[in-house]
Design a protein around this motif. Structure first.
Motif, PDB file in Angstrom:
ATOM      1  N   VAL A  54       0.956  -1.317  -0.027  1.00  0.00           N
ATOM      2  CA  VAL A  54       0.033  -0.257  -0.013  1.00  0.00           C
ATOM      3  C   VAL A  54       0.905   1.169  -0.092  1.00  0.00           C
ATOM      4  CG1 VAL A  54      -1.852   1.239   1.350  1.00  0.00           C
ATOM      5  CG2 VAL A  54      -1.843  -1.151   1.129  1.00  0.00           C
ATOM      6  N   ILE A  55       2.074   1.089   0.921  1.00  0.00           N
ATOM      7  CA  ILE A  55       2.856   2.536   0.869  1.00  0.00           C
ATOM      8  C   ILE A  55       3.415   2.782  -0.410  1.00  0.00           C
ATOM      9  CG2 ILE A  55       4.999   3.419   2.057  1.00  0.00           C
ATOM     10  CD1 ILE A  55       3.988   2.145   4.571  1.00  0.00           C
ATOM     11  N   ALA A  56       4.007   1.674  -1.105  1.00  0.00           N
ATOM     12  CA  ALA A  56       4.690   1.759  -2.218  1.00  0.00           C
ATOM     13  C   ALA A  56       3.725   2.296  -3.502  1.00  0.00           C
ATOM     14  CB  ALA A  56       5.163   0.575  -2.791  1.00  0.00           C
ATOM     15  N   GLU A  57       2.573   2.001  -3.558  1.00  0.00           N
ATOM     16  CA  GLU A  57       1.467   2.579  -4.363  1.00  0.00           C
ATOM     17  C   GLU A  57       1.206   3.982  -4.191  1.00  0.00           C
ATOM     18  OE1 GLU A  57      -0.414   1.701  -6.767  1.00  0.00           O
ATOM     19  OE2 GLU A  57      -0.040  -0.568  -6.933  1.00  0.00           O
ATOM     20  N   MET A  90      15.291  -0.229  -5.101  1.00  0.00           N
ATOM     21  CA  MET A  90      16.222  -0.918  -4.195  1.00  0.00           C
ATOM     22  C   MET A  90      16.071  -0.847  -2.859  1.00  0.00           C
ATOM     23  SD  MET A  90      20.557  -0.477  -4.571  1.00  0.00           S
ATOM     24  CE  MET A  90      21.459  -1.652  -3.113  1.00  0.00           C
ATOM     25  N   ALA A  91      15.916   0.233  -2.414  1.00  0.00           N
ATOM     26  CA  ALA A  91      15.725   0.368  -0.688  1.00  0.00           C
ATOM     27  C   ALA A  91      14.189   0.121  -0.451  1.00  0.00           C
ATOM     28  CB  ALA A  91      15.681   1.870  -0.372  1.00  0.00           C
ATOM     29  N   MET A  92      13.194   0.064  -1.388  1.00  0.00           N
ATOM     30  CA  MET A  92      11.922  -0.515  -1.000  1.00  0.00           C
ATOM     31  C   MET A  92      11.912  -2.053  -0.916  1.00  0.00           C
ATOM     32  SD  MET A  92       9.592   1.337   0.217  1.00  0.00           S
ATOM     33  CE  MET A  92       8.176   0.390  -0.068  1.00  0.00           C
ATOM     34  N   GLY A  93      12.506  -2.616  -1.891  1.00  0.00           N
ATOM     35  CA  GLY A  93      13.049  -4.064  -2.101  1.00  0.00           C
ATOM     36  C   GLY A  93      13.552  -4.543  -0.732  1.00  0.00           C
ATOM     37  N   PHE A  94      14.788  -3.987  -0.509  1.00  0.00           N
ATOM     38  CA  PHE A  94      15.461  -4.332   0.648  1.00  0.00           C
ATOM     39  C   PHE A  94      14.466  -4.582   2.133  1.00  0.00           C
ATOM     40  CE2 PHE A  94      20.237  -3.946  -0.519  1.00  0.00           C
ATOM     41  CZ  PHE A  94      19.841  -4.656  -1.655  1.00  0.00           C
ATOM     42  N   ALA A  95      13.639  -3.288   2.108  1.00  0.00           N
ATOM     43  CA  ALA A  95      12.815  -3.093   3.521  1.00  0.00           C
ATOM     44  C   ALA A  95      11.806  -3.959   3.387  1.00  0.00           C
ATOM     45  CB  ALA A  95      12.537  -1.563   3.449  1.00  0.00           C
ATOM     46  N   SER A  96      11.080  -4.379   2.346  1.00  0.00           N
ATOM     47  CA  SER A  96       9.965  -5.091   2.306  1.00  0.00           C
ATOM     48  C   SER A  96       9.706  -6.339   1.766  1.00  0.00           C
ATOM     49  CB  SER A  96       9.127  -3.935   1.843  1.00  0.00           C
ATOM     50  OG  SER A  96       9.180  -3.686   0.279  1.00  0.00           O
ATOM     51  N   GLY A  97      10.990  -6.561   1.085  1.00  0.00           N
ATOM     52  CA  GLY A  97      11.210  -8.180   0.600  1.00  0.00           C
ATOM     53  C   GLY A  97      10.523  -8.462  -0.646  1.00  0.00           C
ATOM     54  N   MET A 209      -6.589   7.272  -4.299  1.00  0.00           N
ATOM     55  CA  MET A 209      -5.443   6.584  -4.575  1.00  0.00           C
ATOM     56  C   MET A 209      -5.104   5.324  -3.389  1.00  0.00           C
ATOM     57  SD  MET A 209      -2.318   9.046  -5.314  1.00  0.00           S
ATOM     58  CE  MET A 209      -2.508  10.228  -3.977  1.00  0.00           C
ATOM     59  N   LEU A 210      -5.722   5.758  -1.990  1.00  0.00           N
ATOM     60  CA  LEU A 210      -5.711   4.746  -1.214  1.00  0.00           C
ATOM     61  C   LEU A 210      -6.594   3.584  -1.463  1.00  0.00           C
ATOM     62  CD1 LEU A 210      -4.966   3.833   1.538  1.00  0.00           C
ATOM     63  CD2 LEU A 210      -6.938   5.310   2.627  1.00  0.00           C
ATOM     64  N   ARG A 211      -7.807   3.812  -2.109  1.00  0.00           N
ATOM     65  CA  ARG A 211      -8.790   2.729  -2.432  1.00  0.00           C
ATOM     66  C   ARG A 211      -8.091   2.006  -3.537  1.00  0.00           C
ATOM     67  NH1 ARG A 211     -13.020   4.808  -6.478  1.00  0.00           N
ATOM     68  NH2 ARG A 211     -11.291   4.652  -7.577  1.00  0.00           N
ATOM     69  N   ASP A 212      -7.438   2.645  -4.536  1.00  0.00           N
ATOM     70  CA  ASP A 212      -6.655   1.780  -5.584  1.00  0.00           C
ATOM     71  C   ASP A 212      -5.553   0.853  -5.140  1.00  0.00           C
ATOM     72  OD1 ASP A 212      -8.735   2.810  -7.406  1.00  0.00           O
ATOM     73  OD2 ASP A 212      -7.292   4.493  -8.200  1.00  0.00           O
ATOM     74  N   ALA A 213      -4.894   1.521  -4.033  1.00  0.00           N
ATOM     75  CA  ALA A 213      -3.771   0.986  -3.575  1.00  0.00           C
ATOM     76  C   ALA A 213      -4.218  -0.511  -2.587  1.00  0.00           C
ATOM     77  CB  ALA A 213      -3.198   1.753  -2.594  1.00  0.00           C
ATOM     78  N   LEU A 214      -5.123  -0.127  -1.909  1.00  0.00           N
ATOM     79  CA  LEU A 214      -5.852  -1.290  -1.331  1.00  0.00           C
ATOM     80  C   LEU A 214      -6.456  -2.381  -2.122  1.00  0.00           C
ATOM     81  CD1 LEU A 214      -7.595   0.587   1.783  1.00  0.00           C
ATOM     82  CD2 LEU A 214      -5.577  -1.024   1.856  1.00  0.00           C
TER      83      LEU A 214
END
Length: 410
Positions: A54-57, A90-97, A209-214
């Motif tokens: 959700v945060i990434a979206e 890269m940072a998001m991939g390391f932090a969130s897997g 945006m929040l609805r689409d992200a969810l």
């Protein structure tokens, strides 16, 4: 090509029928395996991944990704031959897997912010385990030793950076991306302007945006859960039907050649299919086996990711023109390098492991990961910031060494 597709279709259909027949032959065991997979998804993957999806979206919608892209462009292009926007992935991939890095890469490709070669490089080294799983599930939950998180993290994330530096040679070697020349404008100001332009292009309100992200995040998390359950069942029925004997023999031969106890073959085979099952099996192997061997196998499994993660990545990249083979080769290389790093760093990192062991003497996992999630989320945030700082440090080293490299070439 049509003949190859026919054979592929026939092989897929035959495999599906075989799995269905095995499930009918072992119905109780299939149900138990499905329940184990569902527990893994609900207890670990769902709470660990959904917030980051959700945060990434939202960050994409607000233009924060473009902010980091403009700011990190002078670092990412010479180091990894990807645009600066890859630094955020890269940072998001390391932090969130996994598979957040693959999802961001696919979204960047859809927005025409990266080319195919750049996307293949990016997804190859941003698909990593998250600290919640590496520390909470593997180190604490499976090995019952928080100090092992030190060597697992260094081996896993450190060799991932090395994979990224090696993958810069993937693709068209005639084209070497160079950092754009800086104008007189302040870099922060240019990054803010880039973020503002991206926000204007995305005219959705925060509620939309929040609805689409969810919606998109829940759809993806359901796909991930289905793949985990499916591979748990496939691995169980193939093991019960003795179809895995050949694979066990091959893995045992490789482990013996690497002077690793062959008793860990079951963990490796399980990890080839599903990372959680493999890591848990490595931790639960015989107590007479050396701890460093079990941790090395766990590092290999975490870096390889399992066919379950590979299937998740393929499902995300299916709507792009990014190829799977470079990703698969990079995952295999990352697995071997991470395992080798554990053996190489076991003694040098012994003081750090001892310090962590004294700082956290006892840990209870009876209540699952829920009590530890706040601290683990904090570690994820620190890893995100630390990755950005690491990129700055790498670029500083690159800038210092670049004149000497030019002189040597001359």
């Amino acid at each position: 090509m049509p003949a190859a597709r026919k054979w592929t279709t026939a092989l897929t259909a035959a495999s599906s029928l075989a799995v269905a027949a095995l499930m009918m032959l072992f119905p109780a065991q299939s149900l138990d395996a499905a329940l184990r997979g569902l527990a893994i998804w609900w207890d670990i993957l769902f709470p660990a991944l959904l917030p980051f999806f959700v945060i990434a979206e939202l960050m994409l919608g607000f233009g924060i990704v473009h902010f980091f892209g403009t700011l990190l462009d002078p670092m990412m292009r010479p180091l990894f031959r990807v645009p600066g926007i890859g630094g955020f992935a890269m940072a998001m991939g390391f932090a969130s897997g996994y598979p957040v890095g693959a999802r961001l890469t696919a979204q960047l490709w859809e927005q025409r912010l990266i080319r195919r070669d750049e996307g293949e490089r990016l997804v190859s080294f941003t698909t990593t385990s998250d600290p919640i799983f590496l520390i909470g599930a593997v180190s604490i939950g499976f090995f019952h030793d928080a100090s092992l998180a030190v060597i697992l993290a260094v081996a896993h994330y450190g060799t991932s950076v090395v994979i990224g530096l090696l993958m810069r040679y993937h693709g068209n070697l005639q084209f070497v991306a160079a950092a754009p020349k800086l104008t007189g404008a302040n870099p922060i100001r240019r990054a803010m302007q880039s973020m503002h332009r991206a926000r204007l292009l995305d005219s959705r309100t925060f509620g939309e945006m929040l609805r689409d992200a969810l919606q998109s995040s829940l759809k993806l998390i359901m796909v991930i859960g289905g793949l985990v359950v499916f591979f748990c069942v496939v691995l169980e029925v193939m093991t019960l039907s003795h179809l895995m004997r050949g694979l066990y023999a091959a893995v045992t031969f490789v482990l013996q050649g690497a002077h690793v106890p062959p008793e860990l073959a079951q963990a490796v085979v399980g990890g080839l299919f599903e990372v959680t099952l493999g890591a848990k099996s490595a931790a639960g192997a015989g107590v007479h086996l050396s701890l460093v061997s079990k941790v090395a196998i766990a590092a290999f499994i975490l870096s390889w990711g399992g066919l379950s993660v590979h299937a998740q990545v393929v499902s995300l990249l299916n709507r792009t023109d990014l190829r799977y083979i470079p990703f698969g080769i990079a995952r295999l290389a990352h697995g071997f390098m991470a395992a080798a790093a554990v053996f190489a760093l076991w003694e040098p990192l012994a003081p750090a492991r001892s310090a962590v062991s004294h700082a956290v003497p006892t840990l209870s996992t009876d209540g699952g990961l829920l009590p530890a999630l706040p601290a683990l989320f904090s570690l994820s945030g620190l890893l995100f910031v630390g990755t950005l700082l690491l990129l700055c440090a790498l670029y500083a080293v690159y800038a210092c060494l670049r004149p000497f490299v030019r002189r040597f070439r001359a």
